[in-house]
Structures are given as structure tokens and as C-alpha cells.
Design a protein around this motif. Sequence first.
Motif, PDB file in Angstrom:
ATOM      1  N   TYR A  13       0.827  -1.203   0.000  1.00 29.18           N
ATOM      2  CA  TYR A  13       0.000   0.000   0.000  1.00 29.18           C
ATOM      3  C   TYR A  13       0.868   1.262   0.000  1.00 29.18           C
ATOM      4  O   TYR A  13       0.640   2.192  -0.771  1.00 29.18           O
ATOM      5  CB  TYR A  13      -0.947   0.026   1.197  1.00 29.18           C
ATOM      6  CG  TYR A  13      -1.747   1.305   1.230  1.00 29.18           C
ATOM      7  CD1 TYR A  13      -2.815   1.486   0.341  1.00 29.18           C
ATOM      8  CD2 TYR A  13      -1.393   2.353   2.076  1.00 29.18           C
ATOM      9  CE1 TYR A  13      -3.516   2.674   0.315  1.00 29.18           C
ATOM     10  CE2 TYR A  13      -2.091   3.547   2.052  1.00 29.18           C
ATOM     11  CZ  TYR A  13      -3.154   3.698   1.166  1.00 29.18           C
ATOM     12  OH  TYR A  13      -3.837   4.885   1.134  1.00 29.18           O
TER      13      TYR A  13
ATOM     14  N   ASP B 156      -8.380  -2.980  -2.795  1.00 29.19           N
ATOM     15  CA  ASP B 156      -9.587  -2.192  -2.528  1.00 29.19           C
ATOM     16  C   ASP B 156      -9.272  -0.804  -1.988  1.00 29.19           C
ATOM     17  O   ASP B 156     -10.157   0.059  -1.911  1.00 29.19           O
ATOM     18  CB  ASP B 156     -10.506  -2.931  -1.563  1.00 29.19           C
ATOM     19  CG  ASP B 156      -9.855  -3.224  -0.219  1.00 29.19           C
ATOM     20  OD1 ASP B 156      -8.611  -3.167  -0.135  1.00 29.19           O
ATOM     21  OD2 ASP B 156     -10.586  -3.498   0.749  1.00 29.19           O
ATOM     22  N   ARG B 157      -7.999  -0.555  -1.636  1.00 29.11           N
ATOM     23  CA  ARG B 157      -7.587   0.767  -1.141  1.00 29.11           C
ATOM     24  C   ARG B 157      -6.833   1.558  -2.207  1.00 29.11           C
ATOM     25  O   ARG B 157      -6.370   2.666  -1.957  1.00 29.11           O
ATOM     26  CB  ARG B 157      -6.694   0.603   0.088  1.00 29.11           C
ATOM     27  CG  ARG B 157      -7.391  -0.088   1.265  1.00 29.11           C
ATOM     28  CD  ARG B 157      -6.392  -0.538   2.311  1.00 29.11           C
ATOM     29  NE  ARG B 157      -5.641   0.573   2.871  1.00 29.11           N
ATOM     30  CZ  ARG B 157      -4.532   0.420   3.608  1.00 29.11           C
ATOM     31  NH1 ARG B 157      -4.042  -0.801   3.840  1.00 29.11           N
ATOM     32  NH2 ARG B 157      -3.914   1.477   4.092  1.00 29.11           N
ATOM     33  N   LEU B 158      -6.725   0.975  -3.417  1.00 33.44           N
ATOM     34  CA  LEU B 158      -6.007   1.604  -4.518  1.00 33.44           C
ATOM     35  C   LEU B 158      -6.927   1.735  -5.724  1.00 33.44           C
ATOM     36  O   LEU B 158      -8.001   1.131  -5.773  1.00 33.44           O
ATOM     37  CB  LEU B 158      -4.779   0.771  -4.895  1.00 33.44           C
ATOM     38  CG  LEU B 158      -3.720   0.535  -3.825  1.00 33.44           C
ATOM     39  CD1 LEU B 158      -2.730  -0.517  -4.297  1.00 33.44           C
ATOM     40  CD2 LEU B 158      -2.996   1.836  -3.460  1.00 33.44           C
ATOM     41  N   GLN B 159      -6.503   2.493  -6.696  1.00 34.04           N
ATOM     42  CA  GLN B 159      -7.188   2.552  -7.981  1.00 34.04           C
ATOM     43  C   GLN B 159      -6.215   2.114  -9.071  1.00 34.04           C
ATOM     44  O   GLN B 159      -4.993   2.239  -8.912  1.00 34.04           O
ATOM     45  CB  GLN B 159      -7.692   3.963  -8.274  1.00 34.04           C
ATOM     46  CG  GLN B 159      -6.618   5.029  -8.369  1.00 34.04           C
ATOM     47  CD  GLN B 159      -7.168   6.385  -8.762  1.00 34.04           C
ATOM     48  OE1 GLN B 159      -7.977   6.488  -9.685  1.00 34.04           O
ATOM     49  NE2 GLN B 159      -6.735   7.443  -8.074  1.00 34.04           N
ATOM     50  N   SER B 160      -6.742   1.591 -10.163  1.00 32.49           N
ATOM     51  CA  SER B 160      -5.888   1.120 -11.254  1.00 32.49           C
ATOM     52  C   SER B 160      -6.418   1.620 -12.586  1.00 32.49           C
ATOM     53  O   SER B 160      -7.601   1.960 -12.719  1.00 32.49           O
ATOM     54  CB  SER B 160      -5.799  -0.407 -11.257  1.00 32.49           C
ATOM     55  OG  SER B 160      -7.074  -0.971 -11.537  1.00 32.49           O
TER      56      SER B 160
ATOM     57  N   TRP C  90      -1.089   1.164 -10.714  1.00 33.31           N
ATOM     58  CA  TRP C  90      -1.793   1.264  -9.444  1.00 33.31           C
ATOM     59  C   TRP C  90      -1.333   2.506  -8.701  1.00 33.31           C
ATOM     60  O   TRP C  90      -0.156   2.867  -8.720  1.00 33.31           O
ATOM     61  CB  TRP C  90      -1.518   0.034  -8.574  1.00 33.31           C
ATOM     62  CG  TRP C  90      -2.017  -1.241  -9.174  1.00 33.31           C
ATOM     63  CD1 TRP C  90      -1.354  -2.051 -10.056  1.00 33.31           C
ATOM     64  CD2 TRP C  90      -3.293  -1.839  -8.967  1.00 33.31           C
ATOM     65  NE1 TRP C  90      -2.136  -3.119 -10.406  1.00 33.31           N
ATOM     66  CE2 TRP C  90      -3.335  -3.027  -9.748  1.00 33.31           C
ATOM     67  CE3 TRP C  90      -4.402  -1.504  -8.190  1.00 33.31           C
ATOM     68  CZ2 TRP C  90      -4.442  -3.856  -9.774  1.00 33.31           C
ATOM     69  CZ3 TRP C  90      -5.506  -2.337  -8.206  1.00 33.31           C
ATOM     70  CH2 TRP C  90      -5.524  -3.501  -8.989  1.00 33.31           C
TER      71      TRP C  90
ATOM     72  N   SER D   5      -2.820   5.530  -5.332  1.00 38.25           N
ATOM     73  CA  SER D   5      -3.771   5.766  -4.247  1.00 38.25           C
ATOM     74  C   SER D   5      -5.088   6.316  -4.797  1.00 38.25           C
ATOM     75  O   SER D   5      -5.149   6.857  -5.905  1.00 38.25           O
ATOM     76  CB  SER D   5      -3.179   6.754  -3.242  1.00 38.25           C
ATOM     77  OG  SER D   5      -2.949   8.004  -3.876  1.00 38.25           O
ATOM     78  N   THR D   6      -6.134   6.194  -4.020  1.00 41.98           N
ATOM     79  CA  THR D   6      -7.450   6.679  -4.442  1.00 41.98           C
ATOM     80  C   THR D   6      -7.650   8.154  -4.138  1.00 41.98           C
ATOM     81  O   THR D   6      -8.636   8.743  -4.585  1.00 41.98           O
ATOM     82  CB  THR D   6      -8.562   5.881  -3.737  1.00 41.98           C
ATOM     83  OG1 THR D   6      -8.393   6.003  -2.320  1.00 41.98           O
ATOM     84  CG2 THR D   6      -8.506   4.410  -4.115  1.00 41.98           C
ATOM     85  N   ASN D   7      -6.741   8.746  -3.381  1.00 39.72           N
ATOM     86  CA  ASN D   7      -6.937  10.140  -2.980  1.00 39.72           C
ATOM     87  C   ASN D   7      -6.117  11.117  -3.813  1.00 39.72           C
ATOM     88  O   ASN D   7      -5.804  12.219  -3.373  1.00 39.72           O
ATOM     89  CB  ASN D   7      -6.610  10.330  -1.493  1.00 39.72           C
ATOM     90  CG  ASN D   7      -5.175   9.960  -1.154  1.00 39.72           C
ATOM     91  OD1 ASN D   7      -4.414   9.566  -2.027  1.00 39.72           O
ATOM     92  ND2 ASN D   7      -4.811  10.068   0.113  1.00 39.72           N
TER      93      ASN D   7
END
Length: 359
Positions: A201, A235-239, A248, A250-252
Motif C-alpha cells: 500500500y 480495494d484501497r487503490l485505484q488502477s 496502481w 492511491s485513491t486520494n
Amino acid sequence: MKVEDILHARLHNQLISNHSAKTPAEIISGMVAIQAQDYLGAKWSIGLRYPGLTDSDIDQAIISKSIIRTWPMRGTLHFVSAIDARWMLRLLTPRIISGSAGRHRQLELDEATLNKSMDLLIRAMEGGKQLMRNEVYQILEDNGIPTTGQRGIHIINYLAQKQILCHGVHNEKQATYTLFDEWITESKNIEGEEALAELAYRYFAGHGPATINDFIWWTGLKISDAKNGLNAVKDRLQSFEVNKKIYWTSTNLPDQVKKNSAYLLPGFDEYMLGYADRSLSLDPMFSNRIVPGNNGVFMPTIVINGKVEGTWKRILKTDKVVIEIFPFYKLTASKIKSITKEAKKYGSFLDKTVTLEVR
């Protein structure tokens, strides 16, 4: 995302264009680790990520033991947050030690020799003592353990990877070594699958957008372990896919990241060394300008809008620093202005005036 978006997102996540972390420990923790075999360059890697930090601030973070320099990944020196050092070494170094067995046999460093070295150095360093490399070598030599032919540094590396030694405070521009357990007073206690997930992560959050191959190369993990780590935090990342590769991050990540900026990065900065594939930021035709002769020594880079557009070098004098820049192409006036601004930041970091010279 386009390639240019990936590069600007990396500058943001690596805290180069985004200065959300304010202390050396926060900066390093946000990136997991910063490569640090070039000591002066590595300190600038930290300093450039929060304008206002000085060279002496980095020294103080080392003295206060909030950050340390050790060998957690790929057998290479890195700065890591002190609280992360133990779990990272425990997770990553067994594979390095196993891979070094053949070289140890060549150097005639058997288990008995390594154990004797460990006992000698523990006794010599107990009570908070810090020894320079020549002092470490002298202790070994005096007790019948030759340090020539790279034996000495292999002994030090092995004991660091076994969490016996780590770097202490620099002494007269030389590294010192001290006992890991005495230096590290507080540690995050995770291991196994939890440690793999933590590493995955924080790598993709601090270096992303990046691929699984980048992560495998950077950590030195087995492919299966790296994939398990990524799977645990998907589920804590975006791709997203670019040029048939999955990236890949982070989502923020903000909708808008800072663009149109120039940076003077040291030679082994994570922006270059954090990925297996550097072709997004560096045109392969200039690779030999970054690593002359493919000798493993990376030149400092001029990065403009995420792309490497030249190299630079520093000439340190008593009260000033001369920065010579070697652009790949003729620079516009606006680019020179941006580089000059960054050069002044480096001068402030060193508490020196700056002269910029275009070559």
C-alpha cells in the motif's frame, strides 16, 4: 490517464510537487524509503520534498534517531523511518542474505566467521558507541578476520541485514556504525502478510502510478509475495491501463496536480530509482547521459514537467555552490528561470549562495 498524467501524479505522490509532509521522518514514511548510498544527495532528496528544510535539519533527524540509514532492499542503502526499520528488514532481507551465500563462499565468509564478527562488534559498540568503518575493520583485523577484497563491507552489510548494526551519525563526513537494538528504541511490530500489505500500500501510495513489476523490482520480493501484497490492498487503490500496462496508485489523488514545474533531483532520487521501467520519464536515447558507461552511478537530473531534460552537478565552495547544468536540448528562457528558482532552493538548503552555469 495519459503518460504525462502518470508523471505529474508521481511527482505529487512522491512529495516533489506536493509538500504535505513536513518533517524528514514524515517524508520518508510517506515514501516507505529513499535510496541513500550518496549521502549528500540523499539528504537533498529529503530536503527538496519540503521547502524550508535545511541540510542541518536532516542531520538533526539522524541525531534524534527519527530516521536511519540501513540496507532493507536490494542490498542497497536507504533512509527509512526508524519506526519502520525493523519490520522492513525482517520482511525483505532474508532473501538478500540467501542470495549472497555464493558471494560469501567466494570471500570465505562462513557462518563461524560471521558469528565471530558479530560478537566482536557487539562488544565493541555496547553502550551507544559509534565506530567509523576503518575502526570496525581494525577490530576485525586485530582478531584475525581479514577485511580486504570486500570482505569487510560484506560483513557490515550482513550484520545490518540481520538487525545487528545500522548507520549512526556521520563523523567528519564519514559514516559510522552502531548497534541496531540500542539505536532503534521504538518499532512498528508487523510481519508476514500484514507486512506485505503495508509495504504494497505504501509503495503504490508513495510512488504510484506504478506497475506490479515496478513493485517487484523495487522491493526485491518474490513475485508471489509481491502479488499477495498487492491483492491484499487492491480495494484501497485505484488502477488504470496505459500502453497495455496496469498502473496502481492511491485513491486520494487530487483531480488537479501541480504542473509546469522544474526540479533539480539528486542522482539516486526515487523519481528515477523507484521503478523498473524508467522510459516514461527518460527518453532511452539519453540513458547513457544519466548512467555514463552503465556503471550504476546515476547523475543528478533536471526534471521539467515530469520528463528528464538534462543533468546537473554541484561544485561546493566555502560560502557558495556552483550548479552546472547540461541540458539535452536548448532551454527556453522560462525553463531557465524555473531551474534558477530551484537552484536557489538548493542553495538555501545548504545555506550557501548559488551560481548557475549553463553548459
